[in-house]
Design a protein around this motif. Structure first.
Motif, PDB file in Angstrom:
ATOM      1  N   LEU A 139      17.331 -46.736  13.943  1.00  0.00           N
ATOM      2  CA  LEU A 139      17.825 -45.728  13.008  1.00  0.00           C
ATOM      3  C   LEU A 139      16.726 -44.709  12.718  1.00  0.00           C
ATOM      4  O   LEU A 139      16.987 -43.503  12.683  1.00  0.00           O
ATOM      5  N   GLY A 140      15.511 -45.169  12.532  1.00  0.00           N
ATOM      6  CA  GLY A 140      14.387 -44.250  12.321  1.00  0.00           C
ATOM      7  C   GLY A 140      14.209 -43.314  13.501  1.00  0.00           C
ATOM      8  O   GLY A 140      13.970 -42.110  13.326  1.00  0.00           O
ATOM      9  N   HIS A 141      14.345 -43.846  14.713  1.00  0.00           N
ATOM     10  CA  HIS A 141      14.267 -43.010  15.913  1.00  0.00           C
ATOM     11  C   HIS A 141      15.377 -41.953  15.893  1.00  0.00           C
ATOM     12  O   HIS A 141      15.154 -40.793  16.262  1.00  0.00           O
ATOM     13  N   ASN A 156       9.705 -50.927   7.356  1.00  0.00           N
ATOM     14  CA  ASN A 156       9.546 -51.330   5.957  1.00  0.00           C
ATOM     15  C   ASN A 156      10.184 -50.350   4.967  1.00  0.00           C
ATOM     16  O   ASN A 156      10.032 -50.516   3.758  1.00  0.00           O
ATOM     17  N   ALA A 157      10.919 -49.380   5.467  1.00  0.00           N
ATOM     18  CA  ALA A 157      11.547 -48.381   4.593  1.00  0.00           C
ATOM     19  C   ALA A 157      12.841 -48.929   3.986  1.00  0.00           C
ATOM     20  O   ALA A 157      13.460 -49.855   4.527  1.00  0.00           O
ATOM     21  N   ASP A 158      13.241 -48.343   2.888  1.00  0.00           N
ATOM     22  CA  ASP A 158      14.493 -48.704   2.230  1.00  0.00           C
ATOM     23  C   ASP A 158      15.670 -48.213   3.079  1.00  0.00           C
ATOM     24  O   ASP A 158      15.730 -47.026   3.421  1.00  0.00           O
ATOM     25  N   ILE A 159      16.593 -49.104   3.412  1.00  0.00           N
ATOM     26  CA  ILE A 159      17.699 -48.748   4.307  1.00  0.00           C
ATOM     27  C   ILE A 159      18.591 -47.663   3.708  1.00  0.00           C
ATOM     28  O   ILE A 159      19.078 -46.789   4.422  1.00  0.00           O
ATOM     29  N   PHE A 213      19.133 -39.982   4.547  1.00  0.00           N
ATOM     30  CA  PHE A 213      18.435 -38.959   5.326  1.00  0.00           C
ATOM     31  C   PHE A 213      19.151 -38.719   6.650  1.00  0.00           C
ATOM     32  O   PHE A 213      19.386 -37.576   7.062  1.00  0.00           O
ATOM     33  N   TRP A 214      19.519 -39.805   7.332  1.00  0.00           N
ATOM     34  CA  TRP A 214      20.204 -39.705   8.625  1.00  0.00           C
ATOM     35  C   TRP A 214      21.533 -38.971   8.478  1.00  0.00           C
ATOM     36  O   TRP A 214      21.869 -38.088   9.272  1.00  0.00           O
ATOM     37  N   ASN A 268      24.598 -33.951   9.070  1.00  0.00           N
ATOM     38  CA  ASN A 268      25.503 -32.970   8.482  1.00  0.00           C
ATOM     39  C   ASN A 268      24.973 -31.561   8.738  1.00  0.00           C
ATOM     40  O   ASN A 268      25.725 -30.651   9.086  1.00  0.00           O
ATOM     41  N   ARG A 269      23.669 -31.378   8.576  1.00  0.00           N
ATOM     42  CA  ARG A 269      23.052 -30.072   8.830  1.00  0.00           C
ATOM     43  C   ARG A 269      23.210 -29.701  10.306  1.00  0.00           C
ATOM     44  O   ARG A 269      23.499 -28.543  10.641  1.00  0.00           O
TER      45      ARG A 269
END
Length: 148
Positions: free
Chosen positions: A42-44, A84-87, A93-94, A99-100
């Protein structure tokens, strides 16, 4: 572009539905140390969104053909510490970046979609190809998250 923006919306909805209900263990488990967890995938996808939104925007006013500059995927995933980020932060953010991107895609005309781009292998494509490829890439990684 309507088909591609509809597909993008559907994929993001599907991803948010799955990821918001997945367990922490499922999201953070790695099949091997060098593989990404679902959270890191997801981060990728976030990094891909950020980089592609910049590309989609800059091609509007930069010299043509627009040269695609690659980015260091593994290093970005590690530097952003997605593991380690909050899902819920990652999902928000994703969803927002996509959307943008969808709005940017909807603003394109037949003229702008034909803007030439130069890929890293010196192959020339156009903005429409790049936008469609973004959604194909997102779908590929989303299947890795949901189907595994």
């Amino acid at each position: 572009m309507k088909n591609i923006t509809t597909k993008l919306e559907q994929l993001v909805h599907q991803g948010v539905e799955f990821l918001s209900k997945a367990s922490v263990l499922d999201l953070t488990t790695k099949t091997s140390p060098e593989k990404w967890s679902k959270k890191e995938i997801l981060g990728h996808l976030i990094d891909s969104g950020v980089n592609n939104l910049q590309r989609f925007t800059e091609i509007q006013f930069e010299n043509k053909p627009f040269k695609i500059v690659s980015y260091k995927q593994d290093e970005l995933v590690k530097a952003n510490d997605y593991q380690n980020a909050d899902i819920m932060e990652l999902l928000a953010f994703w969803k927002a970046i996509n959307n943008r991107i969808k709005i940017m895609m909807e603003k394109q005309t037949s003229e702008t979609l034909a803007y030439p781009i130069l890929l890293g292998n010196e192959e020339v494509k156009d903005l429409e190809f790049l936008m469609k490829d973004y959604v194909v890439h997102l779908e590929h990684h989303l299947h890795q998250i949901i189907d595994n």
